[in-house]
Scaffold this motif. Structure first.
Motif, PDB file in Angstrom:
ATOM      1  N   ASP A 128     -33.661 -14.296   6.141  1.00 13.85           N
ATOM      2  CA  ASP A 128     -35.076 -14.617   5.924  1.00 13.85           C
ATOM      3  C   ASP A 128     -35.614 -15.482   7.061  1.00 13.85           C
ATOM      4  N   ILE A 129     -34.848 -16.486   7.473  1.00 17.10           N
ATOM      5  CA  ILE A 129     -35.262 -17.371   8.569  1.00 17.10           C
ATOM      6  C   ILE A 129     -35.459 -16.570   9.854  1.00 17.10           C
ATOM      7  N   CYS A 130     -34.550 -15.616  10.103  1.00 19.46           N
ATOM      8  CA  CYS A 130     -34.616 -14.783  11.313  1.00 19.46           C
ATOM      9  C   CYS A 130     -35.611 -13.642  11.177  1.00 19.46           C
ATOM     10  N   ASP A 131     -36.151 -13.457   9.979  1.00 23.24           N
ATOM     11  CA  ASP A 131     -37.063 -12.356   9.673  1.00 23.24           C
ATOM     12  C   ASP A 131     -36.399 -10.995   9.904  1.00 23.24           C
ATOM     13  N   PHE A 132     -35.119 -10.890   9.489  1.00 25.82           N
ATOM     14  CA  PHE A 132     -34.366  -9.639   9.566  1.00 25.82           C
ATOM     15  C   PHE A 132     -34.233  -9.072   8.162  1.00 25.82           C
ATOM     16  N   ASP A 133     -34.259  -7.751   8.085  1.00 26.94           N
ATOM     17  CA  ASP A 133     -34.001  -7.077   6.817  1.00 26.94           C
ATOM     18  C   ASP A 133     -32.530  -6.707   6.766  1.00 26.94           C
ATOM     19  N   GLY A 134     -31.925  -6.859   5.609  1.00 23.83           N
ATOM     20  CA  GLY A 134     -30.536  -6.468   5.455  1.00 23.83           C
ATOM     21  C   GLY A 134     -30.159  -6.343   3.996  1.00 23.83           C
ATOM     22  N   ASP A 135     -29.273  -5.404   3.727  1.00 26.00           N
ATOM     23  CA  ASP A 135     -28.737  -5.231   2.385  1.00 26.00           C
ATOM     24  C   ASP A 135     -27.365  -5.888   2.349  1.00 26.00           C
ATOM     25  N   ILE A 136     -27.144  -6.732   1.371  1.00 25.96           N
ATOM     26  CA  ILE A 136     -25.903  -7.494   1.259  1.00 25.96           C
ATOM     27  C   ILE A 136     -25.069  -6.949   0.114  1.00 25.96           C
ATOM     28  N   ASP A 137     -23.818  -6.629   0.408  1.00 20.69           N
ATOM     29  CA  ASP A 137     -22.866  -6.181  -0.609  1.00 20.69           C
ATOM     30  C   ASP A 137     -21.715  -7.171  -0.666  1.00 20.69           C
TER      31      ASP A 137
END
Length: 149
Positions: free
Chosen positions: A17-26
């Motif tokens: 969120d701080i880096c403004d990156f999207d990612g799916d976490i498993d």
């Protein structure tokens, strides 16, 4: 009991969120160890974070965050954008070169120092290729030596 995987996922999510990156976490648990994987559906957003040294640093920061909350040492493994699979392929290539040296007559072949997790992967790769290996050295100098079976 506090779940280290959930703590780690929350920490990584905040970082994204701080880096403004999207990612799916498993989160996956195997053999008592948490494996946290971060993947993105879009191209490039995680590329900067998936470099081996960056993943290693983020893994250590995540372990510290988990240890701070749980009071216990964390052995979690972090994978960003397939970085672990890429590193496993690199380790396989290193083992192949070492095996070539053995087949050319060398008694043993040493690999460079690496983490305990990477040494475990190397031991598995070496065994699958029909050779034996052991870890030697202390601390940051600990490395794997490959020999004939």
């Amino acid at each position: 009991m506090i779940d280290e995987g959930e703590i780690a996922a929350d920490y990584i999510e905040e970082l994204l969120d701080i880096c403004d990156f999207d990612g799916d976490i498993d989160i996956e648990v195997r053999g008592g160890r948490s494996y946290i994987s971060v993947d993105a559906s879009g191209e490039g957003s995680l590329r900067v974070l998936s470099k081996p040294d960056t993943v290693t640093a983020l893994q250590e920061l995540t372990r510290i965050a988990v240890q701070t909350k749980t009071g216990e040492f964390s052995r979690l493994i972090l994978d960003i954008g397939g970085s672990r699979q890429t590193r496993e392929a690199e380790l396989g290539a290193m083992v192949d070169k070492a095996v070539e040296r053995l087949e050319e007559g060398a008694e043993a072949a040493s690999l460079p120092p690496m983490s305990s997790y990477e040494r475990k992967l190397v031991h598995d790769i070496v065994a699958a290729r029909g050779f034996v290996s052991e870890s030697e050295g202390e601390g940051r100098d600990r490395h794997t030596v490959i020999k004939r079976g």
